[in-house]
Write a protein that holds these residues in place. Structure first.
Motif, PDB file in Angstrom:
ATOM      1  N   LYS A 273       0.823  -1.087   0.097  1.00 25.80           N
ATOM      2  CA  LYS A 273      -0.200  -0.035   0.112  1.00 25.80           C
ATOM      3  C   LYS A 273       0.789   1.405   0.143  1.00 25.80           C
ATOM      4  CE  LYS A 273      -3.748   2.190   2.705  1.00 25.80           C
ATOM      5  NZ  LYS A 273      -4.183   2.377   4.038  1.00 25.80           N
ATOM      6  N   ASP A 274       1.834   1.206   0.798  1.00 28.37           N
ATOM      7  CA  ASP A 274       2.669   2.143   0.943  1.00 28.37           C
ATOM      8  C   ASP A 274       3.501   2.625  -0.521  1.00 28.37           C
ATOM      9  OD1 ASP A 274       2.474   3.007   3.451  1.00 28.37           O
ATOM     10  OD2 ASP A 274       3.990   2.222   4.244  1.00 28.37           O
ATOM     11  N   MET A 275       4.015   1.413  -1.268  1.00 35.08           N
ATOM     12  CA  MET A 275       4.725   1.579  -2.642  1.00 35.08           C
ATOM     13  C   MET A 275       3.679   2.075  -3.577  1.00 35.08           C
ATOM     14  SD  MET A 275       7.957   0.941  -2.019  1.00 35.08           S
ATOM     15  CE  MET A 275       7.586   1.425  -0.404  1.00 35.08           C
ATOM     16  N   VAL A 276       2.536   1.879  -3.369  1.00 40.00           N
ATOM     17  CA  VAL A 276       1.705   2.404  -4.460  1.00 40.00           C
ATOM     18  C   VAL A 276       1.331   3.967  -4.049  1.00 40.00           C
ATOM     19  CG1 VAL A 276      -0.817   2.436  -5.080  1.00 40.00           C
ATOM     20  CG2 VAL A 276       0.203   0.291  -4.847  1.00 40.00           C
ATOM     21  N   HIS A 277       1.342   4.386  -3.048  1.00 39.45           N
ATOM     22  CA  HIS A 277       1.182   5.842  -2.541  1.00 39.45           C
ATOM     23  C   HIS A 277       2.278   6.375  -2.923  1.00 39.45           C
ATOM     24  CE1 HIS A 277      -0.062   9.188  -0.141  1.00 39.45           C
ATOM     25  NE2 HIS A 277       1.415   9.285   0.348  1.00 39.45           N
ATOM     26  N   LEU A 278       3.564   6.042  -2.720  1.00 39.78           N
ATOM     27  CA  LEU A 278       4.718   6.620  -3.370  1.00 39.78           C
ATOM     28  C   LEU A 278       4.633   6.988  -4.786  1.00 39.78           C
ATOM     29  CD1 LEU A 278       7.718   4.967  -1.376  1.00 39.78           C
ATOM     30  CD2 LEU A 278       7.099   7.296  -1.031  1.00 39.78           C
ATOM     31  N   TYR A 279       4.188   5.924  -5.549  1.00 39.88           N
ATOM     32  CA  TYR A 279       4.129   6.328  -7.006  1.00 39.88           C
ATOM     33  C   TYR A 279       3.194   7.315  -7.268  1.00 39.88           C
ATOM     34  CZ  TYR A 279       7.427   2.461  -8.399  1.00 39.88           C
ATOM     35  OH  TYR A 279       8.346   1.695  -8.587  1.00 39.88           O
ATOM     36  N   ARG A 280       1.771   7.412  -6.515  1.00 39.43           N
ATOM     37  CA  ARG A 280       0.745   8.129  -6.844  1.00 39.43           C
ATOM     38  C   ARG A 280       1.251   9.557  -6.357  1.00 39.43           C
ATOM     39  NH1 ARG A 280      -4.478   4.452  -5.325  1.00 39.43           N
ATOM     40  NH2 ARG A 280      -4.529   3.410  -7.029  1.00 39.43           N
ATOM     41  N   ALA A 281       1.699   9.933  -5.284  1.00 41.19           N
ATOM     42  CA  ALA A 281       2.197  10.843  -4.648  1.00 41.19           C
ATOM     43  C   ALA A 281       3.672  11.656  -5.254  1.00 41.19           C
ATOM     44  CB  ALA A 281       2.503  10.702  -3.124  1.00 41.19           C
ATOM     45  N   ARG A 282       4.063  11.013  -6.307  1.00 40.82           N
ATOM     46  CA  ARG A 282       5.391  11.549  -6.678  1.00 40.82           C
ATOM     47  C   ARG A 282       5.379  12.828  -7.195  1.00 40.82           C
ATOM     48  NH1 ARG A 282       3.548   8.270 -10.600  1.00 40.82           N
ATOM     49  NH2 ARG A 282       3.739   9.029 -12.787  1.00 40.82           N
ATOM     50  N   LYS A 283       6.449  13.747  -7.155  1.00 43.29           N
ATOM     51  CA  LYS A 283       6.582  15.135  -7.814  1.00 43.29           C
ATOM     52  C   LYS A 283       6.867  14.795  -9.162  1.00 43.29           C
ATOM     53  CE  LYS A 283       6.561  17.777  -3.871  1.00 43.29           C
ATOM     54  NZ  LYS A 283       7.075  18.714  -2.884  1.00 43.29           N
ATOM     55  N   ARG A 284       7.972  14.009  -9.563  1.00 41.68           N
ATOM     56  CA  ARG A 284       8.448  13.650 -10.777  1.00 41.68           C
ATOM     57  C   ARG A 284       7.392  12.882 -11.687  1.00 41.68           C
ATOM     58  NH1 ARG A 284      14.386  11.637 -10.664  1.00 41.68           N
ATOM     59  NH2 ARG A 284      14.639  13.891 -10.673  1.00 41.68           N
ATOM     60  N   ARG A 285       7.051  13.628 -12.347  1.00 38.76           N
ATOM     61  CA  ARG A 285       5.763  12.972 -13.325  1.00 38.76           C
ATOM     62  C   ARG A 285       6.110  11.909 -14.188  1.00 38.76           C
ATOM     63  NH1 ARG A 285       2.680  13.284  -9.694  1.00 38.76           N
ATOM     64  NH2 ARG A 285       1.256  12.197 -11.211  1.00 38.76           N
ATOM     65  N   LYS A 286       7.440  12.130 -14.743  1.00 38.02           N
ATOM     66  CA  LYS A 286       7.896  10.903 -15.715  1.00 38.02           C
ATOM     67  C   LYS A 286       8.714  10.160 -15.014  1.00 38.02           C
ATOM     68  CE  LYS A 286      10.414  10.273 -19.942  1.00 38.02           C
ATOM     69  NZ  LYS A 286      11.378  10.845 -21.073  1.00 38.02           N
ATOM     70  N   ILE A 287       8.261   8.835 -14.707  1.00 38.86           N
ATOM     71  CA  ILE A 287       8.852   7.918 -13.853  1.00 38.86           C
ATOM     72  C   ILE A 287      10.200   7.274 -14.807  1.00 38.86           C
ATOM     73  CG2 ILE A 287       8.472   5.633 -12.848  1.00 38.86           C
ATOM     74  CD1 ILE A 287       5.683   6.069 -12.572  1.00 38.86           C
ATOM     75  N   GLU A 288      11.225   7.281 -14.070  1.00 37.37           N
ATOM     76  CA  GLU A 288      12.560   6.801 -14.753  1.00 37.37           C
ATOM     77  C   GLU A 288      12.432   5.296 -15.063  1.00 37.37           C
ATOM     78  OE1 GLU A 288      15.408   8.647 -12.465  1.00 37.37           O
ATOM     79  OE2 GLU A 288      15.569  10.347 -13.670  1.00 37.37           O
ATOM     80  N   LEU A 289      13.466   4.739 -15.595  1.00 35.48           N
ATOM     81  CA  LEU A 289      13.299   3.280 -15.615  1.00 35.48           C
ATOM     82  C   LEU A 289      13.539   2.508 -14.509  1.00 35.48           C
ATOM     83  CD1 LEU A 289      13.371   0.968 -17.761  1.00 35.48           C
ATOM     84  CD2 LEU A 289      15.786   1.261 -18.082  1.00 35.48           C
TER      85      LEU A 289
END
Length: 452
Positions: A273-289
């Motif tokens: 659940k925390d990992m999903v939150h980190l991806y959703r709350a990120r400020k860097r919109r383009k996710i790096e590889l």
């Protein structure tokens, strides 16, 4: 930037770890160990320890020497101890593998290899624990990721203690009855402490910090995160302390491990659940590889949890345990390690090479040290090969597993090729590659001045 402390020998740990990983995969391709040999055969045990000690443990140790100071805002206790620790660990691993080969009859020598292994691994991991433990102790109240790491190090101490007992018993040094009882019945506890505590719990703590840092996401310190940490600690305490107690009492070990597993599943659910939150709350919109591939590693962890539940419900856990362990070790832990290396190596290289000239000369960005489009396919080759290899183990198709192991080795080689290119600055535009005041980094160690 000139005052950023880089761990001088972290790259050496990474190189040694990747070499061990390649050796382990090559041995699987050649049919060494399981499934061609029984799960408890000396060949399989040698292979398992090459992966667990040579690859995953060296990878974690190298990363922790660099990132525990980041987690604690404290300098590493000693920058001189990692090198002798690495030498002891590599020599100890070699002695351990030779010991298993003696058991298998592959080599014949009168040398007490298991005794040498116990002494060398105790010295190597002892230096690691002392160095990182002193750094954490000096930091006072620890952040949640640092607490995960601290508990992981405590589990490493338990793994080391059990491993020394096992090695000395196999070497014929320990013959005391109660000790042999622990050796015969304590393998499950050893696995739980190593795979679940040292490797997984530590990787969870590191991933909390690295994913937040590299995706510009907020640090997590909420109630759910703290509850997940508490549940994980409870699971490890029950599995290790309760498991050892059960061996010497009338309490069934299986019931103790089942309780620990239930607590661990709850911990992993909150971690997911925390990992999903980190991806959703990120400020860097383009996710790096690296972050995208970390998602595939976490998917592997979720698949392993689902597989565990299915095997428990069907009663096939004991028969298919090697497939589950393979998915955890190669899909989750190794996949996460390779994904994070794809960011860590360029990031540390960038700091070392361009930190001294930032603001003085034109410099590339961290992203300019890699070519994500070219590297992406190798990650997909690796993860797909691991998933298919797990399925082949479940189906009992040994030849197909060897084909999948070869594909995973190919994917690993492709990833390592791009890591090497990043370290050698080969993907940086020539006009930005080496401005005045910068230097080409060494593959094995950091030239950057570091704190004593």
């Amino acid at each position: 930037m000139n005052n950023i402390a880089l761990s001088r020998w972290t790259m050496s740990y990474f190189v040694a770890a990747l070499g061990a990983f390649a050796i382990a995969q090559a041995l699987m391709v050649l049919g060494y160990g399981y499934p061609q040999a029984p799960a408890a055969a000396p060949a399989t045990l040698a292979l398992v320890h090459i992966v667990a000690l040579g690859w995953l443990s060296l990878l974690l140790c190298g990363a922790l020497f660099q990132f525990v100071p980041v987690l604690t805002a404290q300098p590493l206790h000693s920058n001189s101890l990692p090198l002798p620790a690495l030498c002891c660990l590599l020599a100890g691993l070699l002695a351990l593998v030779c010991g298993f080969m003696q058991l298998a009859g592959s080599i014949r020598t009168g040398s007490p290899c298991f005794v040498f292994a116990a002494v060398l691994l105790a010295a190597g991991f002892g230096l690691v624990l002392w160095n990182l433990g002193r750094t954490l102790w000096a930091a006072g109240p620890l952040s949640v990721p640092a607490r995960f790491v601290a508990v992981g190090l405590a589990c490493l101490l338990a793994v080391l203690a059990l491993g020394i007992v096992f090695a000395l018993a196999l070497g014929g040094v320990l013959t005391y009855g109660p000790v042999l009882r622990l050796v015969h019945a304590g393998l499950a506890v050893h696995i739980a402490a190593g795979l679940g505590g040292w490797l997984t719990f530590t990787a969870m703590g590191v991933s909390y910090r690295l994913l937040a840092m590299f995706m510009l996401a907020p640090e997590l310190n909420g109630r759910g995160t703290r509850l997940g940490f508490a549940l994980g600690c409870g699971a490890l305490f029950v599995a290790i302390v309760g498991g050892i107690a059960a061996i010497y009492t009338a309490v069934p070990l299986g019931w103790v491990l089942l309780l620990a597993g239930a607590l661990a599943l709850a911990c992993l659910a909150l971690y997911g659940k925390d990992m999903v939150h980190l991806y959703r709350a990120r400020k860097r919109r383009k996710i790096e590889l690296n972050s995208k591939m970390a998602m595939l590693a976490q998917i592997s962890l979720a698949l392993a949890v689902c597989l565990l539940l299915v095997l428990l419900a069907s009663g096939g856990l004991e028969r298919h345990l090697p497939a589950l362990v393979y998915l955890l070790a190669f899909g989750w832990l190794s996949g996460l390690g390779l994904a994070k290396l794809y960011k860590i190596v360029p990031f540390l290289t960038w700091l070392e090479c361009y930190g001294p000239v930032l603001g003085k000369k034109p410099t590339p960005r961290v992203q300019d040290l890699v070519t994500e489009q070219a590297a992406r396919k190798w990650f997909f080759v690796y993860f797909v090969a691991v998933w298919l290899g797990s399925a082949a183990l479940l189906a009992g198709l040994a030849p197909l597993f060897r084909v999948c192991a070869a594909a995973a080795l190919l994917g690993t080689a492709g990833i390592v090729f791009h890591l090497l290119r990043a370290r050698l600055l080969l993907d940086v535009k020539p006009e930005l590659r080496l401005p005045d005041g910068a230097h080409k980094p060494s593959v094995l160690y950091s030239f950057t001045p570091i704190h004593p």
